[in-house]
Enzyme design. Structure first.
Site, PDB file in Angstrom:
ATOM      1  N   HIS A  97     -86.729  24.071  10.277  1.00  0.00           N
ATOM      2  CA  HIS A  97     -85.531  23.265  10.287  1.00  0.00           C
ATOM      3  C   HIS A  97     -84.810  23.261  11.822  1.00  0.00           C
ATOM      4  O   HIS A  97     -84.888  24.318  11.941  1.00  0.00           O
ATOM      5  CB  HIS A  97     -84.634  23.430   9.182  1.00  0.00           C
ATOM      6  CG  HIS A  97     -85.530  23.843   7.780  1.00  0.00           C
ATOM      7  ND1 HIS A  97     -85.198  22.255   7.206  1.00  0.00           N
ATOM      8  CD2 HIS A  97     -85.757  24.369   6.935  1.00  0.00           C
ATOM      9  CE1 HIS A  97     -85.116  22.125   5.672  1.00  0.00           C
ATOM     10  NE2 HIS A  97     -86.220  23.478   5.670  1.00  0.00           N
ATOM     11  N   ASP A 120     -89.023  29.044   5.969  1.00  0.00           N
ATOM     12  CA  ASP A 120     -87.064  29.159   5.802  1.00  0.00           C
ATOM     13  C   ASP A 120     -86.639  30.633   5.540  1.00  0.00           C
ATOM     14  O   ASP A 120     -85.191  31.137   4.717  1.00  0.00           O
ATOM     15  CB  ASP A 120     -86.932  28.508   3.947  1.00  0.00           C
ATOM     16  CG  ASP A 120     -86.825  27.219   4.333  1.00  0.00           C
ATOM     17  OD1 ASP A 120     -87.104  26.649   5.331  1.00  0.00           O
ATOM     18  OD2 ASP A 120     -86.277  26.411   3.500  1.00  0.00           O
ATOM     19  N   HIS A 147     -84.993  34.173   0.928  1.00  0.00           N
ATOM     20  CA  HIS A 147     -85.272  32.660   0.314  1.00  0.00           C
ATOM     21  C   HIS A 147     -85.762  32.717  -1.123  1.00  0.00           C
ATOM     22  O   HIS A 147     -85.100  31.873  -1.616  1.00  0.00           O
ATOM     23  CB  HIS A 147     -85.699  32.738   1.183  1.00  0.00           C
ATOM     24  CG  HIS A 147     -85.603  31.213   1.391  1.00  0.00           C
ATOM     25  ND1 HIS A 147     -84.292  29.862   0.988  1.00  0.00           N
ATOM     26  CD2 HIS A 147     -86.265  29.677   1.184  1.00  0.00           C
ATOM     27  CE1 HIS A 147     -84.297  28.722   1.236  1.00  0.00           C
ATOM     28  NE2 HIS A 147     -85.487  28.584   1.213  1.00  0.00           N
ATOM     29  N   ASP A 155     -89.413  20.167   0.055  1.00  0.00           N
ATOM     30  CA  ASP A 155     -89.564  19.851   1.377  1.00  0.00           C
ATOM     31  C   ASP A 155     -90.640  20.441   2.427  1.00  0.00           C
ATOM     32  O   ASP A 155     -91.057  20.537   4.002  1.00  0.00           O
ATOM     33  CB  ASP A 155     -88.126  20.053   2.629  1.00  0.00           C
ATOM     34  CG  ASP A 155     -87.571  21.177   2.246  1.00  0.00           C
ATOM     35  OD1 ASP A 155     -87.323  21.476   1.514  1.00  0.00           O
ATOM     36  OD2 ASP A 155     -86.876  21.660   3.524  1.00  0.00           O
ATOM     37  N   HIS A 156     -91.280  21.142   1.929  1.00  0.00           N
ATOM     38  CA  HIS A 156     -92.102  22.280   2.140  1.00  0.00           C
ATOM     39  C   HIS A 156     -94.076  21.210   1.727  1.00  0.00           C
ATOM     40  O   HIS A 156     -95.180  21.783   2.403  1.00  0.00           O
ATOM     41  CB  HIS A 156     -92.363  23.626   2.566  1.00  0.00           C
ATOM     42  CG  HIS A 156     -91.123  24.296   3.168  1.00  0.00           C
ATOM     43  ND1 HIS A 156     -91.067  24.430   3.855  1.00  0.00           N
ATOM     44  CD2 HIS A 156     -89.662  23.603   3.019  1.00  0.00           C
ATOM     45  CE1 HIS A 156     -89.391  25.257   4.766  1.00  0.00           C
ATOM     46  NE2 HIS A 156     -89.212  24.484   4.248  1.00  0.00           N
ATOM     47  N   HIS A 207     -93.896  28.229   1.584  1.00  0.00           N
ATOM     48  CA  HIS A 207     -93.279  28.632   0.131  1.00  0.00           C
ATOM     49  C   HIS A 207     -93.027  26.815  -0.561  1.00  0.00           C
ATOM     50  O   HIS A 207     -93.465  26.313  -0.376  1.00  0.00           O
ATOM     51  CB  HIS A 207     -91.746  29.458   0.648  1.00  0.00           C
ATOM     52  CG  HIS A 207     -90.332  28.715   0.746  1.00  0.00           C
ATOM     53  ND1 HIS A 207     -91.473  27.489   2.148  1.00  0.00           N
ATOM     54  CD2 HIS A 207     -89.417  27.813   0.791  1.00  0.00           C
ATOM     55  CE1 HIS A 207     -89.763  26.973   2.641  1.00  0.00           C
ATOM     56  NE2 HIS A 207     -89.649  27.198   1.945  1.00  0.00           N
ATOM     57  N   HIS A 251     -90.681  25.329  -1.887  1.00  0.00           N
ATOM     58  CA  HIS A 251     -89.894  24.270  -1.971  1.00  0.00           C
ATOM     59  C   HIS A 251     -90.789  22.877  -1.862  1.00  0.00           C
ATOM     60  O   HIS A 251     -90.836  22.626  -0.469  1.00  0.00           O
ATOM     61  CB  HIS A 251     -88.330  24.509  -1.223  1.00  0.00           C
ATOM     62  CG  HIS A 251     -87.672  25.624  -1.444  1.00  0.00           C
ATOM     63  ND1 HIS A 251     -86.997  26.409  -0.867  1.00  0.00           N
ATOM     64  CD2 HIS A 251     -87.248  25.730  -3.110  1.00  0.00           C
ATOM     65  CE1 HIS A 251     -86.221  27.375  -1.526  1.00  0.00           C
ATOM     66  NE2 HIS A 251     -86.751  26.753  -2.864  1.00  0.00           N
TER      67      HIS A 251
HETATM   68 ZN   LIG Z   1     -86.723  26.760   1.655  1.00  0.00          ZN
END
Ligand SMILES: [Zn+2]
Length: 260
Positions: free
Chosen positions: A169, A131, A114, A60-61, A56, A58
């Site tokens: 995570h 996530d 999410h 941090d990915h 996805h 975001h």
């Molecule tokens: Zn995420």
């Protein structure tokens, strides 16, 4: 032989794991939120990058994509979203991604909740779920409905019990603290708490888990459990007439978790 290595990244802020799958020659990287630790690992082990899987959008990915693609000319698989410009192969539910050089093949599942365009990769006894599912928890419901989030988790719960769950995570310890508020009488959950504490004391990852372990201990996959329903009812002081179907309990759990 295939090795699946968690690369800790963005430690202390998001506590991401970037998963690297490799056979000492070729590698696949999942959700590279940061390029530097990935580049260091690939270069240290002299690995060729066969492809990148993205679940996805975001940051941090995907934050490491630009720098990785400066160094490696490789394919980037990801969801049907114009918001991730560096994806070279857009994939969605029902598609298959194959890496012949590693003998790996992944089915794509659409798992909204999410984010609407979140996907998961499942194959070879492994699930890379970004996530949507965490150890003993799940992601925040940023853009989604409780119905679709709950449905996504039910789809994952229907995978073979021994499927290993590679989430993105290291949140398991804090998730277990919340899970024990919901279901203090769950013996397997109590046992998982002890196991996870022992791993964290040695600075070891608590993932991958398995679908079986998540189904036994993760409250977001256990919305029909009487003890969880009773504790949600008590926590929110719900009237007897309030809906207590699985989606309603999921929604209540998600709200409760957000406030913890
Ligand atoms: Zn995420």
């Amino acid at each position: 032989m295939l090795d699946i290595v968690p690369i800790p990244a963005l430690t202390g802020t998001y506590d991401n794991y970037i998963w690297i799958l490799h056979d000492d020659k070729n590698a696949i990287v999942v959700d590279p939120g940061d390029a530097m630790p990935v580049l260091a690992y690939l270069q240290l082990h002299q690995l060729k990058l066969s492809g990148i899987l993205v679940t996805h959008r975001h940051n941090d990915h995907i934050g490491g994509l630009p720098k990785l693609l400066e160094v490696y000319n490789t394919q980037v698989y990801g969801p049907q979203s114009e918001l991730i410009p560096l994806i070279t192969h857009h994939v969605g539910g029902g598609d298959i991604v194959e890496f012949n050089e590693l003998g790996l093949s992944f089915d794509i599942l659409n798992v909204p909740g999410h984010l609407p365009e979140h996907i998961a990769y499942v194959g070879n006894g492994m699930l890379f779920c970004g996530d949507i599912l965490f150890g003993c928890g799940c992601g925040k419901m940023f853009v989604g409905t409780p119905q679709e989030f709950h449905h996504s988790l039910q789809r994952l719960a229907a995978l073979p019990a021994e499927t290993r769950v590679y989430c993105a995570h290291e949140y398991t310890e804090s998730n277990i603290r919340f899970a024990l508020l919901c279901e203090p009488g769950n013996f397997q959950l109590q046992e998982r708490k002890r196991d996870v504490q022992a791993l964290r004391q040695q600075d070891k990852p608590t993932v991958p888990s398995t679908i079986a372990l998540e189904k036994a201990t993760n409250p977001f996959m256990r919305c029909a459990e009487p003890e969880i329903i009773a504790n949600v009812t008590r926590h929110f002081n719900l009237p007897p007439s309030a809906p207590k179907d699985e989606v309603a309990i999921f929604a209540a759990l998600r709200t409760w978790r957000d406030r913890c």
